[in-house]
Design a protein around this motif. Structure first.
Motif, PDB file in Angstrom:
ATOM      1  N   THR A 178      38.861  32.912  87.404  1.00  0.00           N
ATOM      2  CA  THR A 178      37.728  32.027  87.698  1.00  0.00           C
ATOM      3  C   THR A 178      36.536  32.487  86.873  1.00  0.00           C
ATOM      4  N   GLU A 179      35.529  31.641  86.880  1.00  0.00           N
ATOM      5  CA  GLU A 179      34.402  31.960  86.023  1.00  0.00           C
ATOM      6  C   GLU A 179      33.551  33.100  86.521  1.00  0.00           C
ATOM      7  N   SER A 180      33.746  33.499  87.767  1.00  0.00           N
ATOM      8  CA  SER A 180      33.001  34.677  88.224  1.00  0.00           C
ATOM      9  C   SER A 180      33.436  35.910  87.434  1.00  0.00           C
ATOM     10  N   SER A 181      34.618  35.823  86.802  1.00  0.00           N
ATOM     11  CA  SER A 181      35.062  36.919  85.936  1.00  0.00           C
ATOM     12  C   SER A 181      34.101  37.169  84.783  1.00  0.00           C
ATOM     13  N   PHE A 182      33.403  36.123  84.397  1.00  0.00           N
ATOM     14  CA  PHE A 182      32.568  36.223  83.197  1.00  0.00           C
ATOM     15  C   PHE A 182      31.164  36.717  83.478  1.00  0.00           C
ATOM     16  N   LEU A 183      30.850  36.846  84.752  1.00  0.00           N
ATOM     17  CA  LEU A 183      29.463  37.150  85.100  1.00  0.00           C
ATOM     18  C   LEU A 183      28.989  38.480  84.554  1.00  0.00           C
ATOM     19  N   HIS A 184      29.870  39.488  84.592  1.00  0.00           N
ATOM     20  CA  HIS A 184      29.379  40.819  84.257  1.00  0.00           C
ATOM     21  C   HIS A 184      29.646  41.222  82.825  1.00  0.00           C
TER      22      HIS A 184
END
Ligand code: C2E
Ligand code: MG
Ligand code: MG
Ligand code: MG
Length: 292
Positions: A152-158
């Motif tokens: 999911t795109e929360s993977s890209f947050l950090h």
């Protein structure tokens, strides 16, 4: 987002920090035990071709058969598992089970379809993730093409650079990568310009009421077009009604996943489905969703 959810859950419902810690401690202890005692079970939800109704894949979804609480849905424990970090162990457990299952279908001469696994952002970001995936594929002698990873795109947050690299490496290995829950949370069109992925999974919030909500219909149709133009396979999740199925057929959405064909089922039941190869759409009373 899941992490935040977990946090809020405790902030809203627990009176003090000591209770919070106690609950987390108990749950974490239960989850460790659950892995050892095989209380977790992997279910499979078929993905079906829009016209032929042939089974073209499945998503692996974890279930927790808790000795006291009974079946606990992942919506309840995944956020907590992410918070405590035990999600890494759970995720590796699911990977192991799925590849083992693929290996056994192969030996039984079953028709093989790709199986997708949900990968928590923090697991994906760990250094040893690639090696773990590769090693497990080798151990069970499975074609890497049969494994799909849903991120999911929360993977890209950090650390989006690390994620982009990981996606590249996995795809070089032959594993397919899907972007899950597209259209919600932190997702943005920009992501599609920088990320090379195989599959776009459109979130089921766009499907709900699509037959009566013009805005949703326009957005869903556009997402299907975008995915195709960008040479991605498009999967629409959460198709429940005949009207929604008809919409997907008209708009030429490749693959459908939803209660209209099947809820997630235990491995033995999915194996039976694979043997018959095809499913047929259920009527609304059969699939247990309410009729408007
Ligand atoms: P997801 O990856 O978006 O999975 C799809 C969810 O939608 C599943 O819920 C599935 O049962 C549900 N669904 C599919 N079709 C329909 C439909 O027609 N109607 C309705 N109402 N629901 C439908 P589930 O199994 O409860 O899983 C919830 C979420 O928990 C998943 O969302 C995923 O984010 C997470 N999850 C599940 N298993 C795992 C796992 O092994 N690892 C990780 N990291 N997360 C997992
Ligand atoms: Mg998923
Ligand atoms: Mg999803
Ligand atoms: Mg989800």
């Amino acid at each position: 987002r899941a992490k935040e959810l977990g946090k809020n859950y405790f902030e809203i419902f627990t009176p003090s920090i000591s209770v919070k810690t106690y609950q987390q401690f108990t749950l974490e202890r239960d989850m460790h035990k659950a892995i050892k005692e095989e209380q977790f079970e992997v279910y499979f939800q078929p993905k079906v071709h829009r016209d032929t109704y042939e089974i073209v894949g499945a998503e692996a979804l974890i279930r927790w058969n808790h000795p006291v609480w009974g079946m606990v849905s992942p919506g309840e424990f995944i956020p907590l598992a992410e918070e405590s970090g035990i999600i890494n162990e759970i995720g590796d457990y699911v990977m192991e089970k799925v590849l083992k299952q693929l290996g056994s279908w192969k030996r039984q001469g079953m028709p093989l379809v790709p199986i997708s696994i949900n990968v928590a952002p923090q697991r994906f970001l760990r250094k040893n993730y690639f090696n773990m995936v590769k090693q497990t594929i080798i151990n069970y002698e499975v074609n890497p093409n049969l494994l799909e990873l849903e991120i999911t795109e929360s993977s890209f947050l950090h650390n989006s650079e690390v994620v982009l690299k990981m996606v590249q490496e996995l795809r070089k290995l032959g594993v397919k990568v899907a972007l899950d829950d597209f259209g919600t949370g932190y997702s943005s069109m920009t992501r599609l310009t920088e990320l090379e992925i195989d599959i776009l999974k459109v979130d089921r919030s766009f499907v709900k009421d699509v037959e009566s909500n013009r805005k949703k219909a326009v957005i869903l149709e556009s997402l299907i077009i975008i995915a195709k133009e960008l040479k991605m396979e498009v999967v629409v999740e959460g198709v429940e009604t005949e009207a929604q199925l008809k919409f997907m057929q008209e708009k030429k959405c490749d693959i459908i996943q939803g209660y209209i064909f099947s809820k997630p089922v235990p491995a033995w039941q999915f194996t039976e489905m694979l043997e018959t190869r095809k499913l047929s759409p259920k009527t609304q009373t059969e699939n247990g969703t309410e009729v408007d």
